[in-house]
Design an enzyme around this catalytic site. Structure first.
Site, PDB file in Angstrom:
ATOM      1  N   GLY A 110      42.033  39.699  41.385  1.00 48.13           N
ATOM      2  CA  GLY A 110      41.692  38.702  40.419  1.00 48.13           C
ATOM      3  C   GLY A 110      42.410  37.215  41.182  1.00 48.13           C
ATOM      4  O   GLY A 110      42.550  36.319  40.909  1.00 48.13           O
ATOM      5  N   ASN A 112      35.944  47.296  34.787  1.00 48.83           N
ATOM      6  CA  ASN A 112      37.244  47.461  34.016  1.00 48.83           C
ATOM      7  C   ASN A 112      37.391  46.025  33.343  1.00 48.83           C
ATOM      8  O   ASN A 112      37.552  45.004  33.980  1.00 48.83           O
ATOM      9  CB  ASN A 112      38.455  47.401  35.157  1.00 48.83           C
ATOM     10  CG  ASN A 112      39.761  47.447  34.327  1.00 48.83           C
ATOM     11  OD1 ASN A 112      39.588  47.561  33.195  1.00 48.83           O
ATOM     12  ND2 ASN A 112      40.742  47.436  35.229  1.00 48.83           N
ATOM     13  N   HIS A 123      46.678  51.816  37.379  1.00 48.22           N
ATOM     14  CA  HIS A 123      46.312  50.223  37.592  1.00 48.22           C
ATOM     15  C   HIS A 123      47.575  49.330  37.812  1.00 48.22           C
ATOM     16  O   HIS A 123      48.728  49.409  37.123  1.00 48.22           O
ATOM     17  CB  HIS A 123      45.655  49.719  36.600  1.00 48.22           C
ATOM     18  CG  HIS A 123      44.624  48.321  37.142  1.00 48.22           C
ATOM     19  ND1 HIS A 123      45.432  47.253  37.565  1.00 48.22           N
ATOM     20  CD2 HIS A 123      43.419  48.041  37.514  1.00 48.22           C
ATOM     21  CE1 HIS A 123      44.555  46.447  37.859  1.00 48.22           C
ATOM     22  NE2 HIS A 123      43.494  46.737  37.710  1.00 48.22           N
ATOM     23  N   GLU A 129      48.353  46.367  37.355  1.00 45.98           N
ATOM     24  CA  GLU A 129      48.669  45.505  36.296  1.00 45.98           C
ATOM     25  C   GLU A 129      49.486  46.344  35.288  1.00 45.98           C
ATOM     26  O   GLU A 129      50.398  45.631  34.498  1.00 45.98           O
ATOM     27  CB  GLU A 129      47.530  44.888  35.586  1.00 45.98           C
ATOM     28  CG  GLU A 129      46.713  43.751  36.440  1.00 45.98           C
ATOM     29  CD  GLU A 129      45.341  43.635  36.205  1.00 45.98           C
ATOM     30  OE1 GLU A 129      44.857  43.904  35.300  1.00 45.98           O
ATOM     31  OE2 GLU A 129      44.676  42.844  37.081  1.00 45.98           O
ATOM     32  N   GLU A 147      42.832  49.508  45.578  1.00 46.19           N
ATOM     33  CA  GLU A 147      43.108  48.114  45.033  1.00 46.19           C
ATOM     34  C   GLU A 147      44.124  47.412  45.734  1.00 46.19           C
ATOM     35  O   GLU A 147      45.217  47.660  45.105  1.00 46.19           O
ATOM     36  CB  GLU A 147      43.142  48.280  43.590  1.00 46.19           C
ATOM     37  CG  GLU A 147      42.080  48.806  42.724  1.00 46.19           C
ATOM     38  CD  GLU A 147      41.615  48.233  41.415  1.00 46.19           C
ATOM     39  OE1 GLU A 147      40.477  48.129  40.954  1.00 46.19           O
ATOM     40  OE2 GLU A 147      42.620  47.770  40.946  1.00 46.19           O
ATOM     41  N   LYS A 172      39.618  45.289  31.422  1.00 44.54           N
ATOM     42  CA  LYS A 172      40.903  44.857  31.031  1.00 44.54           C
ATOM     43  C   LYS A 172      41.215  44.608  29.509  1.00 44.54           C
ATOM     44  O   LYS A 172      40.361  45.090  28.720  1.00 44.54           O
ATOM     45  CB  LYS A 172      41.260  43.775  32.083  1.00 44.54           C
ATOM     46  CG  LYS A 172      41.051  44.057  33.643  1.00 44.54           C
ATOM     47  CD  LYS A 172      41.752  43.316  34.417  1.00 44.54           C
ATOM     48  CE  LYS A 172      41.391  43.834  36.079  1.00 44.54           C
ATOM     49  NZ  LYS A 172      41.869  42.924  36.994  1.00 44.54           N
ATOM     50  N   SER A 185      38.624  41.523  43.545  1.00 47.16           N
ATOM     51  CA  SER A 185      37.859  40.490  43.776  1.00 47.16           C
ATOM     52  C   SER A 185      36.358  40.705  44.229  1.00 47.16           C
ATOM     53  O   SER A 185      35.684  40.159  45.046  1.00 47.16           O
ATOM     54  CB  SER A 185      38.309  39.454  44.730  1.00 47.16           C
ATOM     55  OG  SER A 185      39.510  38.890  44.155  1.00 47.16           O
TER      56      SER A 185
HETATM   57  P1  13P Z   1      39.081  41.527  39.750  1.00 46.62           P
HETATM   58  O1  13P Z   1      37.964  42.275  40.089  1.00 46.62           O
HETATM   59  O2  13P Z   1      39.011  40.939  38.584  1.00 46.62           O
HETATM   60  O3  13P Z   1      39.668  40.896  40.927  1.00 46.62           O
HETATM   61  O4  13P Z   1      39.845  42.949  39.466  1.00 46.62           O
HETATM   62  C1  13P Z   1      39.838  44.080  40.315  1.00 46.62           C
HETATM   63  C2  13P Z   1      40.650  45.160  39.190  1.00 46.62           C
HETATM   64  O5  13P Z   1      41.735  44.964  38.971  1.00 46.62           O
HETATM   65  C3  13P Z   1      39.670  46.257  38.888  1.00 46.62           C
HETATM   66  O6  13P Z   1      40.435  47.357  38.447  1.00 46.62           O
END
Ligand code: 13P
Length: 264
Positions: free
Chosen positions: A182, A18, A104, A106, A176, A20, A221
Site C-alpha cells: 500500500g 486481494n 496477511h 494487515e 509481501e 481486502k 504495490s
Molecule cells: P497493495 O497491492 O495495495 O500494495 O497490497 C498488497 C497486498 O497486501 C496484497 O495482499
C-alpha cells in the site's frame, strides 16, 4: 529434476486479487464483469479473487461457470464451535472457495496473530483441500537491519517445526514485504528474487519434493508497470495484488504481464 518436470496442479503463474475490505454488491458485479471481459483472451495465467466473507455467495454465482477461481482472506484455526465472529474452512468450502489467504500482515499486526496461530490456520486450510496463500515478509526496520531472511525464515520454520516441510506441497507462499504494501514502493525484482530463492531453499531443506510444487508469489504495490519486470522473473510464480485489483483495467494489465508460455 527441474521444477517444471514435477506434477503441479497447474503449470501457470497465478495472479491473485486481494480485495481486502472493499466492495459492495453492485461494485463487485461491475468489477467482476470487467475482469471477465478482459480475461477472455488471457490463457497464460491462473486468476483468483479473494473477497470479504459476505461476498462469497455472490462471487460463487458470478464465477462458477468461468475459469476464474475464488477464495477468502482468512479462516478460523478451529473446525467449529463457540467462536463468535469466526469463519471455518468448511464454511469456505460450502461456497466453492479453493484458496485462502493466511497470515496477511494487515491481520497479524492488527489482531496480534502469532506464527503458531498462522501455522494452525495453514494446516486447517490444507485439511479441507483449500490452497493456503501464506503471507510472509519483513518490516522496513528489519530490512534496514539486514535481518529480513531471519524474519521470513522464522515464519516458515514455525510451520516446518509443527507440521513438517511436506505441509508446503502444492501450497502458495506470498512474499509481501510490509514496507511495500500500500505504499507505492514495490520491492525491486532483485530484492524479490533473492527472497524467493531464500524461501524455496528453506522449504527445500525441509522437504525437496514439497518445495518443487510450491508457488511463490510477490505482493506489495504491484501495478501494471512494475508487473512486467516482476512477472518475467523465473523465480516469481505470480502476484498478490491489493489496490490495483480494485480497477479491472489495471488488474487485467497485471495479468497480461505474465509472459506467454511461462511455466512454473
Ligand atoms: P497493495 O497491492 O495495495 O500494495 O497490497 C498488497 C497486498 O497486501 C496484497 O495482499
Amino acid at each position: 529434476m527441474s521444477r517444471s518436470d514435477t506434477t503441479l496442479p497447474s503449470p501457470h503463474k497465478i495472479v491473485v486479487a486481494n480485495w481486502k475490505m472493499h466492495g459492495n454488491l453492485a461494485r463487485n458485479h461491475t468489477l467482476v464483469d470487467g475482469y471477465l471481459q478482459g480475461l477472455k483472451s488471457l490463457s497464460q495465467a491462473d486468476v483468483v479473487i479473494c473477497v470479504p466473507y459476505p461476498y462469497l455467495a455472490q462471487i460463487q454465482s458470478l464465477l462458477s461457470e468461468t475459469h476464474v477461481a475464488w477464495g477468502a482472506q482468512n479462516l478460523a484455526k478451529y473446525e467449529e464451535g463457540a467462536y463468535t465472529g469466526e469463519v471455518s474452512a468448511g464454511m469456505l468450502c460450502d461456497f466453492g472457495a479453493q484458496y485462502v489467504i493466511i497470515g496477511h500482515s494487515e491481520r497479524s499486526t492488527a489482531y496480534c496473530e502469532s506464527d503458531e496461530n498462522i501455522a494452525e490456520k495453514f494446516m486447517m486450510a490444507k485439511r479441507h483441500g483449500l490452497t493456503p496463500i501464506l503471507c510472509v515478509g519483513e518490516t522496513l526496520l528489519e530490512r534496514e537491519a539486514g535481518v529480513m531472511e531471519r524474519v521470513v525464515g522464522k515464519q516458515l520454520e514455525t510451520i516446518i517445526r509443527l507440521f513438517g516441510g511436506e505441509a508446503f506441497a502444492n501450497s502458495i507462499v506470498s512474499y509481501e514485504p510490509i514496507w511495500a504494501i500500500g505504499t507505492g514502493l514495490a520491492a525491486s525484482a532483485e530484492q524479490a528474487v533473492a527472497m524467493h530463492q531464500f524461501i524455496r531453499d528453506t522449504v527445500s531443506a525441509a522437504d525437496k519434493s514439497a518445495a518443487d510444487t510450491l508457488k511463490i508469489l510477490y505482493g506489495g504495490s504491484v501495478n501494471p508497470q512494475n508487473a512486467v519486470q516482476l512477472l518475467n522473473q523465473q523465480e516469481i510464480d505470480g502476484a498478490l495484488v491489493g489496490r490495483c485489483s480494485l480497477n479491472a483495467e489495471q488488474f487485467i494489465k497485471i495479468c497480461q504481464a505474465v509472459p506467454e508460455n511461462s511455466v512454473v
